[in-house]
Design an enzyme around this catalytic site. Structure first.
Site, PDB file in Angstrom:
ATOM      1  N   ARG A 253      32.467   4.095  19.287  1.00  0.00           N
ATOM      2  CA  ARG A 253      32.080   5.478  18.994  1.00  0.00           C
ATOM      3  C   ARG A 253      32.159   6.283  20.279  1.00  0.00           C
ATOM      4  O   ARG A 253      31.249   6.289  21.080  1.00  0.00           O
ATOM      5  CB  ARG A 253      30.651   5.509  18.427  1.00  0.00           C
ATOM      6  CG  ARG A 253      30.349   6.816  17.687  1.00  0.00           C
ATOM      7  CD  ARG A 253      28.852   7.022  17.551  1.00  0.00           C
ATOM      8  NE  ARG A 253      28.303   7.496  18.812  1.00  0.00           N
ATOM      9  CZ  ARG A 253      27.068   7.225  19.248  1.00  0.00           C
ATOM     10  NH1 ARG A 253      26.257   6.482  18.545  1.00  0.00           N
ATOM     11  NH2 ARG A 253      26.643   7.699  20.412  1.00  0.00           N
TER      12      ARG A 253
ATOM     13  N   TYR B 249      20.994   8.102  26.428  1.00  0.00           N
ATOM     14  CA  TYR B 249      20.766   6.656  26.289  1.00  0.00           C
ATOM     15  C   TYR B 249      21.958   5.778  26.652  1.00  0.00           C
ATOM     16  O   TYR B 249      21.864   4.580  26.623  1.00  0.00           O
ATOM     17  CB  TYR B 249      20.315   6.319  24.850  1.00  0.00           C
ATOM     18  CG  TYR B 249      21.266   6.812  23.764  1.00  0.00           C
ATOM     19  CD1 TYR B 249      22.435   6.123  23.460  1.00  0.00           C
ATOM     20  CD2 TYR B 249      21.003   7.982  23.061  1.00  0.00           C
ATOM     21  CE1 TYR B 249      23.301   6.581  22.476  1.00  0.00           C
ATOM     22  CE2 TYR B 249      21.867   8.449  22.077  1.00  0.00           C
ATOM     23  CZ  TYR B 249      23.008   7.747  21.784  1.00  0.00           C
ATOM     24  OH  TYR B 249      23.869   8.194  20.835  1.00  0.00           O
TER      25      TYR B 249
ATOM     26  N   HIS C 229      26.837  10.524  18.079  1.00  0.00           N
ATOM     27  CA  HIS C 229      26.544   9.938  16.766  1.00  0.00           C
ATOM     28  C   HIS C 229      26.735  11.022  15.704  1.00  0.00           C
ATOM     29  O   HIS C 229      27.487  10.854  14.747  1.00  0.00           O
ATOM     30  CB  HIS C 229      25.120   9.381  16.719  1.00  0.00           C
ATOM     31  CG  HIS C 229      24.693   9.068  15.325  1.00  0.00           C
ATOM     32  ND1 HIS C 229      25.270   8.059  14.599  1.00  0.00           N
ATOM     33  CD2 HIS C 229      23.790   9.663  14.497  1.00  0.00           C
ATOM     34  CE1 HIS C 229      24.737   8.033  13.379  1.00  0.00           C
ATOM     35  NE2 HIS C 229      23.834   8.996  13.302  1.00  0.00           N
TER      36      HIS C 229
HETATM   37  C1  LIG Z   1      18.181   3.660   5.546  1.00  0.00           C
HETATM   38  C2  LIG Z   1      18.404   4.553   6.738  1.00  0.00           C
HETATM   39  N1  LIG Z   1      17.757   4.289   7.888  1.00  0.00           N
HETATM   40  C3  LIG Z   1      17.975   5.082   8.965  1.00  0.00           C
HETATM   41  C4  LIG Z   1      18.838   6.150   8.888  1.00  0.00           C
HETATM   42  C5  LIG Z   1      19.101   6.996  10.119  1.00  0.00           C
HETATM   43  N2  LIG Z   1      20.455   6.662  10.623  1.00  0.00           N
HETATM   44  C6  LIG Z   1      21.513   7.418  10.319  1.00  0.00           C
HETATM   45  S1  LIG Z   1      22.904   6.803  10.957  1.00  0.00           S
HETATM   46  C7  LIG Z   1      22.105   5.496  11.669  1.00  0.00           C
HETATM   47  C8  LIG Z   1      22.849   4.495  12.484  1.00  0.00           C
HETATM   48  C9  LIG Z   1      23.861   3.743  11.722  1.00  0.00           C
HETATM   49  O1  LIG Z   1      24.703   3.040  12.596  1.00  0.00           O
HETATM   50  P1  LIG Z   1      25.936   2.235  12.111  1.00  0.00           P
HETATM   51  O2  LIG Z   1      25.643   1.575  10.826  1.00  0.00           O
HETATM   52  O3  LIG Z   1      26.384   1.371  13.226  1.00  0.00           O
HETATM   53  O4  LIG Z   1      27.033   3.366  11.793  1.00  0.00           O
HETATM   54  P2  LIG Z   1      27.712   4.416  12.805  1.00  0.00           P
HETATM   55  O5  LIG Z   1      26.849   5.644  12.780  1.00  0.00           O
HETATM   56  O6  LIG Z   1      27.807   3.799  14.139  1.00  0.00           O
HETATM   57  O7  LIG Z   1      29.055   4.731  12.219  1.00  0.00           O
HETATM   58  C10 LIG Z   1      20.752   5.572  11.395  1.00  0.00           C
HETATM   59  C11 LIG Z   1      19.752   4.597  11.878  1.00  0.00           C
HETATM   60  C12 LIG Z   1      19.484   6.397   7.659  1.00  0.00           C
HETATM   61  N3  LIG Z   1      20.355   7.387   7.517  1.00  0.00           N
HETATM   62  N4  LIG Z   1      19.269   5.572   6.604  1.00  0.00           N
END
Ligand SMILES: Cc1ncc(C[n+]2csc(CCOP(=O)(O)OP(=O)(O)O)c2C)c(N)n1
Ligand SMILES: [Mg+2]
Length: 388
Positions: free
Chosen positions: A282, A295, A286
């Site tokens: 990434r 971070y 985010h």
């Molecule tokens: C169930 C839930 N917990 C927390 C969140 C907050 N949140 C949004 S994106 C994210 C990180 C997800 O990371 P990853 O699965 O690695 O996907 P990336 O964003 O790196 O594509 C979090 C914790 C959410 N949207 N849904």
């Protein structure tokens, strides 16, 4: 790059991925899985492994290249619009174009796609108009339903929540004896969700025609992969459920297409699910609500510029005499123009009705909400917002 004809890259279920561990590594911290190779066909220098070259037609290669460039143009425009206050929160995908495009290229219109939120490149390939994606990211609910000719789920924001429904769709295909399949993608962070494990288990047991694409981009917002799991190889999330799994270079468009193609074929042959761990990064935020400088050390991003999926593919296509510097420039301009046209269509769409937030919760609106609505409208009028 994998040596020619040497098929050591496959993390098929069982011993190949997880070497037999000895009791001494039990309970002593992270289990060292040893060196796991990553399938790569097109390296950072745009050189193809001749033993693995899928020999895609010129037409497909150019179509795929255009999709990647268009995706980046959309990405950059969305970021600009968001910074201008004309777009809602948006999740950029810079540097992950090969991963997102490659996973849907082998799909037919009858196949299904269940995306997470960072998947707009694939949605464009699947036939979502870009102005609709803009509407969606701007927060309009009418942007969410898939166009009638597109077999996609709306993208999932609740992390990992769409993986079980995707498996359900795959099981439905078996039940209806349809020879189709579904690709579902999710992140390294999502792979820790319990529902994702359940989905993998169901898919394996019921031999559902599902292709799991785990996009390992190193981060889940501010959680680095090292803190996400003590397991160093996410492909083993698949093998641990008895699903043939593979780790690929997610910035290599040819590897992504070939791997997904094989997985799609397995699904359609009735051989069940496949788990693909796509190694990518990434490079950007985010979402636009995030500041990774807080971070992460930005020097970590630097090497990924050299691994750019578009640059290496363009070098390959130039060497094949399919592109020149001039044609790349023209293509970029035409993609940017296409995005601008979509943006203008989006700007000309009807504005939101501010009252909608009160409309859908109750069949008949309770008195205290009526009062709140009146007050809300009064305040909007005072601010000069038309509520007609
Ligand atoms: C169930 C839930 N917990 C927390 C969140 C907050 N949140 C949004 S994106 C994210 C990180 C997800 O990371 P990853 O699965 O690695 O996907 P990336 O964003 O790196 O594509 C979090 C914790 C959410 N949207 N849904
Ligand atoms: Mg991630």
């Amino acid at each position: 790059m994998a040596p020619e004809n040497q098929d050591t890259t496959r993390a098929t279920s069982g011993e190949e991925v997880v070497p037999p561990h000895t009791p001494s590594v039990m309970n002593t911290g992270p289990i060292d899985l040893g060196h796991i190779e990553v399938l790569q066909i097109l390296n950072e220098h745009g050189e193809v492994d001749s033993g693995l070259d899928p020999h895609l037609s010129d037409e497909i290669l150019l179509k795929v290249h255009r999709a990647m460039v268009l995706t980046r143009a959309f990405d950059q425009r969305m970021l600009t619009m968001q910074r201008q206050g004309r777009m809602g929160t948006f999740a950029p995908n810079i540097g992950q174009e090969a991963c997102i495009i490659g996973q849907v290229i082998p799909l037919t219109n009858d196949d299904w796609f269940a995306p997470s939120y960072r998947s707009f490149g694939a949605q464009i390939v699947r036939g979502w108009p870009m102005e609709q994606l803009m509407r969606l990211w701007a927060g309009f609910h009418d942007g969410f339903p898939p166009p009638s000719h597109v077999n996609d789920l709306p993208f999932s924001i609740v992390v990992g929540s769409h993986v079980l429904p995707a498996v359900g769709i795959g099981m439905g295909m078996n039940y209806k004896k349809k020879n189709d399949c579904i690709v579902v993608n999710f992140g390294d962070g999502a792979s820790s969700q319990g529902a994702v494990s359940e989905a993998l288990n169901f898919a394996a047991v019921y031999k559902a025609p599902v292709v799991f694409v785990c996009e390992n981009n190193g981060w889940a917002i501010s959680t680095p992969i090292q803190k996400q799991t003590m397991n160093k190889v996410l492909a083993t999330r698949g093998t641990s459920h008895g699903i043939p799994s593979i780790r690929v270079d997610g910035n290599d468009i040819l590897a992504m297409i070939c791997t997904t193609q094989e997985a799609v074929q397995r699904a359609k042959n009735g051989e069940g699910p496949t788990f693909i761990e796509a190694m990518t990064y990434r490079m950007s935020l985010h979402t636009t609500a995030d500041d990774p400088k807080v971070y992460r050390d930005e020097s970590e991003v630097e090497p990924w510029h050299c691994r750019c999926p578009i640059k290496r593919f363009e070098t390959y296509l130039k060497n094949k005499q399919l592109l020149t510097e001039e044609s790349i420039k023209e293509l970029l301009e035409s993609c940017e123009q296409e995005v601008i046209e979509a943006r203008d269509k989006f700007y000309s769409m009807p504005a939101a009705d501010p009252c909608e937030i009160f409309d859908y919760l109750y069949e008949s609106i309770p008195d205290e909400l009526k009062d709140q609505r009146e007050e809300y409208l009064r305040r909007l009028r005072n601010k000069g917002v038309n509520d007609e």
